[in-house]
Motif scaffolding. Structure first.
Motif, PDB file in Angstrom:
ATOM      1  N   MET A   1       0.717  -1.085  -0.079  1.00 28.71           N
ATOM      2  CA  MET A   1       0.223  -0.056  -0.250  1.00 28.71           C
ATOM      3  C   MET A   1       0.744   1.302   0.086  1.00 28.71           C
ATOM      4  N   LEU A   2       2.060   1.165   0.007  1.00 22.96           N
ATOM      5  CA  LEU A   2       3.034   2.461   0.204  1.00 22.96           C
ATOM      6  C   LEU A   2       3.586   2.825  -1.115  1.00 22.96           C
ATOM      7  N   GLY A   3       3.728   3.895  -1.384  1.00 24.75           N
ATOM      8  CA  GLY A   3       4.168   4.711  -2.523  1.00 24.75           C
ATOM      9  C   GLY A   3       4.796   5.978  -2.178  1.00 24.75           C
ATOM     10  N   GLU A   4       5.439   6.869  -2.921  1.00 26.03           N
ATOM     11  CA  GLU A   4       5.818   8.040  -2.592  1.00 26.03           C
ATOM     12  C   GLU A   4       5.222   8.804  -1.602  1.00 26.03           C
ATOM     13  N   PRO A   5       5.621   9.471  -0.769  1.00 23.78           N
ATOM     14  CA  PRO A   5       7.098   9.956  -0.619  1.00 23.78           C
ATOM     15  C   PRO A   5       7.875   8.989   0.270  1.00 23.78           C
ATOM     16  N   VAL A   6       7.201   7.820   0.874  1.00 27.02           N
ATOM     17  CA  VAL A   6       7.952   6.626   1.622  1.00 27.02           C
ATOM     18  C   VAL A   6       8.921   6.190   0.602  1.00 27.02           C
ATOM     19  N   VAL A   7       8.454   5.658  -0.575  1.00 29.45           N
ATOM     20  CA  VAL A   7       9.367   5.362  -1.578  1.00 29.45           C
ATOM     21  C   VAL A   7       9.915   6.330  -2.306  1.00 29.45           C
ATOM     22  N   PRO A   8      11.355   6.678  -2.136  1.00 30.34           N
ATOM     23  CA  PRO A   8      12.078   7.971  -2.452  1.00 30.34           C
ATOM     24  C   PRO A   8      11.505   8.444  -3.888  1.00 30.34           C
ATOM     25  N   PRO A   9      11.119   9.565  -4.159  1.00 33.06           N
ATOM     26  CA  PRO A   9      10.821   9.977  -5.524  1.00 33.06           C
ATOM     27  C   PRO A   9      11.809  10.007  -6.576  1.00 33.06           C
ATOM     28  N   ASP A  10      12.732  10.192  -6.216  1.00 34.38           N
ATOM     29  CA  ASP A  10      13.943  10.059  -7.276  1.00 34.38           C
ATOM     30  C   ASP A  10      14.624   8.741  -7.236  1.00 34.38           C
ATOM     31  N   SER A  11      14.343   7.657  -6.780  1.00 37.15           N
ATOM     32  CA  SER A  11      14.682   6.463  -6.850  1.00 37.15           C
ATOM     33  C   SER A  11      14.441   5.645  -7.779  1.00 37.15           C
ATOM     34  N   ARG A  12      15.449   4.786  -8.239  1.00 42.03           N
ATOM     35  CA  ARG A  12      15.155   3.943  -9.501  1.00 42.03           C
ATOM     36  C   ARG A  12      14.857   2.504  -9.172  1.00 42.03           C
ATOM     37  N   ASN A  13      15.809   1.849  -7.965  1.00 40.39           N
ATOM     38  CA  ASN A  13      15.908   0.628  -7.750  1.00 40.39           C
ATOM     39  C   ASN A  13      15.384   0.307  -6.167  1.00 40.39           C
ATOM     40  N   LEU A  14      14.961  -0.671  -5.878  1.00 36.28           N
ATOM     41  CA  LEU A  14      14.686  -0.834  -4.532  1.00 36.28           C
ATOM     42  C   LEU A  14      15.282  -2.608  -4.204  1.00 36.28           C
ATOM     43  N   MET A  15      15.408  -2.589  -2.946  1.00 40.30           N
ATOM     44  CA  MET A  15      15.933  -4.286  -2.552  1.00 40.30           C
ATOM     45  C   MET A  15      14.830  -4.640  -1.531  1.00 40.30           C
ATOM     46  N   THR A  16      14.677  -5.920  -1.658  1.00 41.76           N
ATOM     47  CA  THR A  16      13.639  -6.461  -0.600  1.00 41.76           C
ATOM     48  C   THR A  16      14.034  -8.021  -0.528  1.00 41.76           C
ATOM     49  N   ASN A  17      13.575  -8.495   0.790  1.00 41.34           N
ATOM     50  CA  ASN A  17      13.760  -9.907   0.868  1.00 41.34           C
ATOM     51  C   ASN A  17      12.447 -10.609   0.848  1.00 41.34           C
ATOM     52  N   SER A  18      11.488  -9.899   0.389  1.00 40.49           N
ATOM     53  CA  SER A  18      10.125 -10.439   0.259  1.00 40.49           C
ATOM     54  C   SER A  18       9.904 -10.811  -1.122  1.00 40.49           C
TER      55      SER A  18
END
Length: 591
Positions: free
Chosen positions: A525-542
């Motif tokens: 359910m989470l998007g920007e701005p929790v997800v940094p607006p200028d980010s391209r990649n994320l990493m997760t263990n899920s």
């Protein structure tokens, strides 16, 4: 008059008429995380229909899959406009059917849902892009759109198969409105779904977990508010899934009030019906978790898989909206995985067990097994000595439920109803037997690792919500290390787990590293701005979030173990090497 090229009769699951170009796929689609509720675009970047619009099309898919919130997304599409003209399925799908039933029953809008069986569905591959018309139980296929003035006028509600549903005096009193309008409407919808499922009776349940508190748009709030206005009150202990915002932090996080206020309000509406303030997608971590054999009603796909498979409680994969209807009545359809016969494995998977695997093995395996299982309950053999933790099985459950429509799985020698393969299969021969090799898992590893550069701007942990033991392990990995200044680390968990981790000192350790902890909400359910607006990649263990993030967050993904995630948080990079346990693919031409 234009004559149809093909006519197919099927089973009308939800009444209605609709026509439009055929949009066909042989892979099931999760509407939650797979379809944008605002415009009808397929956003599941792993799906063959990715980028296509459902609006005005006759969507032909074998079934749904994945999230229980698909019913809410479909209702949102129906009420806001960009819905498909009709759904044509190879087999009945309760999640999608329920969304259309609510639209018909509560809001008076029809979207036809037709089931034609696998043999007839196989014919549709030749008609992708042609024109289709659904009229109740009839499907007509045309080479071109006919110019005959046909109108999609409303139909009477669908006649389900001959009902043998037995109702007791209490059920009939609810249907008669003796307990108020909300309970009456809830029972009406429950009876419709029970008849659609072919249930012979209803059964009492001890608790419910509500997934419909996720805010998909105004339709989800309209539905809940209408029930509350009719006097809705739960009749059994009821917990709430993660909602779409952290109620205590969303303003400070910079969430747009146009979203934050109704999303928070939706949680309040369900609590006003008597549900507990739990706000977690991992209700099995609460003190109220059910016992083996307990009859419950849980929505939220990962929780359903975990409850059935790891705990041995009994629930169907309940769609949003039906979950609260059952909580308001205390009754559920006596069918499917509520019964012994509905819990038997039909698929045998012989798994190549790796040596000394890290914690990325279990979500990776769950993701791959879900793809193989589709709707069949699998039993996995070959893992008897692997000793997975509860956290490992949580990660497996979530990834499995992302790619499969089945309500549960068995792992021989590990899960409680599978002391061995024979008993998981109830002494029957499996319908299918498949091998799962490390080479197969490397293919799914590549699927989950969608990033094309090493940069990591966000490390996302907690899908499903982190447990107290996971937070302890994360704190151990972070202690004494330094986070990269351009890499955010965000963890989601339930309030109860946060309190436990705070009391044990782990929250302080994590905050010292630079981790931001959010409660109430979860990564889907989470998007920007929790997800940094200028980010391209994320990493997760899920494995679950690695699948959904490209569509939901619009980011490419690095997937790996918890330790690899912390390494990336410190360096801001992930080079994407395969873990040692997964091995290396052989060069071409070698054997």
């Amino acid at each position: 008059m234009t004559m149809p090229a093909t006519t197919i009769d099927g089973r009308c699951l939800v009444a209605g008429r609709g026509q439009g170009p055929v949009l066909h796929a042989t892979l099931g689609l999760s509407f939650w995380g797979g379809v944008d509720p605002s415009n009808g675009e397929v956003i599941d970047r792993h799906h063959p229909l990715s980028g296509q619009s459902l609006a005005g099309r006759v969507l032909a898919i074998p079934s749904g899959r994945g999230s229980c919130t698909g019913s809410s997304v479909l209702l949102e599409l129906i009420l806001s406009g960009p819905a498909p003209a009709a759904l044509v399925l190879a087999e009945p799908d309760e999640i999608l059917s329920l969304g259309a039933l609510v639209a018909e029953h509560i809001f008076g809008i029809q979207l036809p849902v037709l089931c034609i069986g696998h043999a007839a569905f196989a014919q549709l591959s030749a008609h992708h892009g042609s024109f289709a018309r659904v009229d109740g139980a009839n499907l007509q296929l045309f080479a071109h759109a006919p110019d005959d003035g046909w109108q999609a006028s409303p139909l009477e509600p669908a006649e389900t198969q001959a009902s043998t549903l037995e109702l007791n005096a209490g059920d009939r009193a609810l249907l008669a409105g003796e307990q108020g309008r909300a309970a009456q409407v809830a029972m009406q919808l429950l009876v419709r779904m029970a008849e659609l499922q072919g249930a012979s009776a209803l059964l009492d349940i001890s608790q419910a977990h509500i997934d419909g508190c996720i805010y998909t748009g105004s339709a989800s709030l309209r539905f809940a508010q209408q029930l509350l206005d009719w006097g809705a009150r739960v009749r059994v202990p009821t917990t709430l899934n993660a909602i779409s915002v952290d109620q205590r932090q969303w303003r400070a996080l910079g969430v747009d009030p146009a979203f934050g206020e109704p999303a928070s309000r939706l949680g309040d509406v369900y609590m006003a019906m008597g549900a507990q303030l739990s706000f977690t997608c991992a209700p099995y971590l609460l003190d109220s978790a059910p016992a083996f054999g307990e009859q419950i009603v849980w929505a939220e796909s990962n929780a359903v898989a975990y409850a059935n498979s790891v705990i041995g409680a009994r629930t169907l994969k309940y769609p949003d909206f039906l979950d609260i209807c059952i909580a308001l009545t205390g009754r559920a359809p006596c069918t499917g995985s509520h019964l012994d016969a509905g819990r038997q494995a039909r698929l045998l998977l012989e798994v190549e067990a790796p040596a000394e695997a890290d914690d990325s093995f279990w979500p990776l395996l769950g993701y791959h097994v879900g793809l193989l299982a589709t709707v069949d309950i699998p039993v996995l053999a070959g893992l008897e000595h692997s000793q997975p933790s509860r956290d490992d099985l949580k990660a497996f459950s979530a990834a499995f439920a992302t790619t499969s429509a089945a309500p549960m799985f068995h792992i021989a020698g590990i899960t409680p109803e599978a002391p061995d393969v024979t008993r998981a299969l109830a002494g029957q021969a499996p319908r299918r037997t498949l091998q799962v090799t490390l080479a197969d898992l490397r293919s799914s590893w590549a699927e989950l690792n969608s990033a094309d550069s090493s940069e990591v701007s966000l490390v996302a942990i907690g899908n499903p919500h982190s447990s107290a033991s996971e937070l302890a392990r994360l704190a151990e990995l972070c202690a004494g290390r330094t986070r990269h200044p351009h890499t955010a680390v965000v963890v989601t968990c339930g309030r109860a787990v946060h309190d436990q981790a705070s009391a044990s000192g782990h929250v302080a350790t994590l905050q010292a590293f630079g981790v931001r902890l959010l409660t109430d909400t979860c990564w889907c359910m989470l998007g920007e701005p929790v997800v940094p607006p200028d980010s391209r990649n994320l990493m997760t263990n899920s494995g679950k979030y690695a699948h959904y993030a490209p569509g939901l967050a619009g980011r490419q993904v690095h997937f790996g173990s918890l330790a690899a995630c912390v390494d990336a948080a410190c360096s801001g990079q992930n080079q994407g090497q395969l873990p040692a346990w997964l091995g290396q693919p052989q060069p071409q031409g070698t054997h």
